[in-house]
Write an enzyme that holds these catalytic residues in place. Structure first.
Site, PDB file in Angstrom:
ATOM      1  CB  SER A   1      -0.887  -0.046   1.249  1.00 32.33           C
ATOM      2  OG  SER A   1      -1.630   1.138   1.371  1.00 32.33           O
TER       3      SER A   1
ATOM      4  CG  ASP B   1      -7.870   2.332   0.662  1.00 35.45           C
ATOM      5  OD1 ASP B   1      -9.018   2.813   0.758  1.00 35.45           O
ATOM      6  OD2 ASP B   1      -7.293   1.740   1.598  1.00 35.45           O
TER       7      ASP B   1
ATOM      8  CG  ASN C   1      -8.148   4.979   3.898  1.00 39.80           C
ATOM      9  OD1 ASN C   1      -7.066   4.986   3.316  1.00 39.80           O
ATOM     10  ND2 ASN C   1      -8.529   3.958   4.642  1.00 39.80           N
TER      11      ASN C   1
ATOM     12  CE  LYS D   1      -4.779   0.060   0.312  1.00 39.41           C
ATOM     13  NZ  LYS D   1      -5.586  -0.746   1.244  1.00 39.41           N
ATOM     14  CG  LEU D   2      -1.310   3.956  -6.749  1.00 36.60           C
ATOM     15  CD1 LEU D   2      -1.465   4.790  -8.029  1.00 36.60           C
ATOM     16  CD2 LEU D   2       0.143   4.007  -6.254  1.00 36.60           C
ATOM     17  CE  LYS D   3      -3.985   3.587   2.300  1.00 32.10           C
ATOM     18  NZ  LYS D   3      -5.250   3.066   2.852  1.00 32.10           N
TER      19      LYS D   3
ATOM     20  N   GLY E   1      -4.490  -4.581   5.829  1.00 34.47           N
ATOM     21  CA  GLY E   1      -3.418  -4.421   6.804  1.00 34.47           C
ATOM     22  C   GLY E   1      -3.623  -3.171   7.631  1.00 34.47           C
TER      23      GLY E   1
ATOM     24  CG  ASP F   1     -10.804  -1.097   4.691  1.00 32.03           C
ATOM     25  OD1 ASP F   1     -11.142  -1.603   5.763  1.00 32.03           O
ATOM     26  OD2 ASP F   1      -9.675  -0.565   4.547  1.00 32.03           O
TER      27      ASP F   1
ATOM     28  CE  LYS G   1      -7.581  -2.638   6.536  1.00 31.32           C
ATOM     29  NZ  LYS G   1      -7.849  -1.196   6.568  1.00 31.32           N
TER      30      LYS G   1
ATOM     31  CD  GLU H   1      -9.009  -0.801   0.398  1.00 35.70           C
ATOM     32  OE1 GLU H   1      -8.094  -1.079  -0.413  1.00 35.70           O
ATOM     33  OE2 GLU H   1      -8.877  -0.916   1.627  1.00 35.70           O
TER      34      GLU H   1
HETATM   35  O1  SMG Z   1      -0.562  -2.644   6.774  1.00 37.50           O
HETATM   36  O2  SMG Z   1       0.296  -2.421   4.803  1.00 37.50           O
HETATM   37  C1  SMG Z   1      -0.443  -2.041   5.711  1.00 37.50           C
HETATM   38  C2  SMG Z   1      -1.269  -0.810   5.491  1.00 37.50           C
HETATM   39  C3  SMG Z   1      -2.350  -1.055   4.516  1.00 37.50           C
HETATM   40  O3  SMG Z   1      -3.326   0.828   3.486  1.00 37.50           O
HETATM   41  C4  SMG Z   1      -3.350   0.087   4.427  1.00 37.50           C
HETATM   42  N1  SMG Z   1      -4.265   0.186   5.411  1.00 37.50           N
HETATM   43  O4  SMG Z   1      -7.461   1.531   4.635  1.00 37.50           O
HETATM   44  O5  SMG Z   1      -6.560  -0.269   4.014  1.00 37.50           O
HETATM   45  C5  SMG Z   1      -6.497   0.778   4.651  1.00 37.50           C
HETATM   46  C6  SMG Z   1      -5.284   1.191   5.450  1.00 37.50           C
HETATM   47  C7  SMG Z   1      -5.656   1.462   6.857  1.00 37.50           C
HETATM   48  C8  SMG Z   1      -4.539   1.936   7.698  1.00 37.50           C
HETATM   49  S1  SMG Z   1      -3.985   3.530   7.334  1.00 37.50           S
HETATM   50  C9  SMG Z   1      -5.162   4.551   8.050  1.00 37.50           C
HETATM   51 MG    MG Z   2      -8.558   0.549   3.072  1.00 45.37          MG
END
Ligand code: SMG
Ligand code: MG
Length: 369
Positions: A134, A188, A190, A160-162, A290, A238, A262, A213
């Site tokens: 990620s 993703d 969020n 995966k790109l935020k 994760g 998620d 998760k 996501e």
């Molecule tokens: O554990 O590699 C990891 C992080 C993966 O991006 C990740 N987690 O929304 O999926 C998600 C985020 C939640 C944690 S950051 C707020």
């Molecule tokens: Mg997520």
């Protein structure tokens, strides 16, 4: 067997590099570890909650308080029985991450006492799993491309790109154009978007993403369903999914065609398996999310990711992507895969010296039935 007592330990692990998402920037991982002691055996659970209640309504200090004041007293009469933890804590509303940490520690202890691995107990079918990474929001597109290049060179099976408003089409286009159509790419958000962004998000269809996501608020299944009806790109949930029941409802509404599981977010590994089962029965692929876990949480996530329905690479990266020094032996990427631990329980234990070095508080809570 009875539970003699429970240790609550907080650790602080600096991240190798800051992790920026639409929710904020993280520089270190403070984690809450639960150690359950029953006779000669002990078991570990890691709480997925973070310092602040931004990703989820839970936060670390709150989780510790819930465990200390409500969960452990309710658990005491039941002894060391992983199947009893969920029912014993059912009257406590919410707090899935705190409950998950307790259940995992009890489960790990029980499995070790019986010489069974978590992977075996959950019904895992793979000894190695494909994993992704990620990638946080970067300062510039060039910096992002450099990071992605490093991860692809390391062999990750998926990037995966935020994303967030203002950091979406451009970085996604740049990554796709630079690294070509062969790279498995996801995004993703969020929860950073609103239903008014539907047309904007539809433009992501141009980039061959495996999934988008959680663009909208956790409770907004309707907007996710509207997006799914409009996009070719599969919608993955998620934050919205906190139980197998949520999963069934989201699938029924057409709000997702892929689910990120998760264990912390759904109340533990046993409920995570039920989410997997509901998804599998509906032909919905799942993958393991994760929460920047230490080696303890990652080991258990690997066991889960070995289940048959986990057909997409998870956010379970190698140790070096997170920490210079983890509390367990490091997980090393090999051909885009990580091995599923095969030893009893979660299959790993903390290195006492590494654990001590990052501990910020310890509390021993004796339990009397
Ligand atoms: O554990 O590699 C990891 C992080 C993966 O991006 C990740 N987690 O929304 O999926 C998600 C985020 C939640 C944690 S950051 C707020
Ligand atoms: Mg997520």
């Amino acid at each position: 067997m009875k539970i003699d007592g429970v240790e609550l330990r907080e650790v602080a692990l600096p991240l190798v590099s800051p992790f920026r998402t639409s929710l904020g920037t993280q520089h270190e991982r403070n984690a809450l570890l639960v150690r359950v002691v029953g006779g000669e055996t002990e078991g570990w659970g890691e709480c997925a909650a973070e310092d602040e209640p931004t990703y989820s309504p839970e936060y670390l200090a709150g989780a510790a308080d819930l465990i200390r004041r409500f969960a452990l007293p309710a658990l005491a009469p039941h002894g060391l029985d992983p199947a009893a933890v969920g029912p014993a804590l059912r009257h406590l509303r919410g707090h899935v991450m705190a409950k998950a940490a307790v259940e995992t520690a009890v489960l790990d202890c029980w499995l070790r006492a019986h010489g069974v691995s978590l992977a075996q107990h959950l019904g895992g079918v793979r000894r190695r799993v494909r994993v992704g990474v990620s990638v946080g929001i970067a300062e510039t597109v060039d910096a992002l491309l450099e990071t992605v290049d490093k991860h692809l060179t390391a062999g990750y099976a998926r990037i995966k790109l935020k994303i967030e408003p203002g950091w979406d089409l451009e970085p996604v286009r740049a990554v796709r154009e630079t690294f070509g159509p062969g790279v498995m790419l996801t995004v993703d958000a969020n929860t950073a978007y609103t239903p008014a962004d539907l047309r904007h998000l539809a433009q992501l269809d141009a980039y061959g993403l495996t999934l988008i996501e959680q663009p909208f608020a956790p409770g907004d299944l309707r907007s996710h369903a509207a997006l799914a009806a409009r996009l070719d790109t599969p919608v993955c949930l998620d934050e919205s999914i906190t139980s197998a029941r949520d999963a069934a409802e989201a699938i029924r509404m057409g709000a997702c065609s892929i689910i990120n599981i998760k264990p912390g977010r759904v109340g533990g590994y046993l409920e995570a398996r039920r989410v997997h089962d509901v998804a599998e029965a509906n032909g919905v692929p799942v993958w393991c999310g994760g929460m920047l876990e230490t080696g303890l949480g990652r080991a258990a996530n690997l066991a889960l990711a070995g289940l048959p329905g986990f057909t997409l690479p998870g956010d379970i990266s190698a140790t070096e992507r997170y920490y210079h020094r983890d509390i367990t032996r490091p997980f090393v990427l090999d051909g885009g895969e990580l091995p599923v631990p095969q030893g009893p329980g979660i299959g790993v234990t903390p290195d006492p010296e590494a654990l001590e070095a990052c501990t910020t508080s310890v509390e021993w809570i004796p339990l009397s039935a």
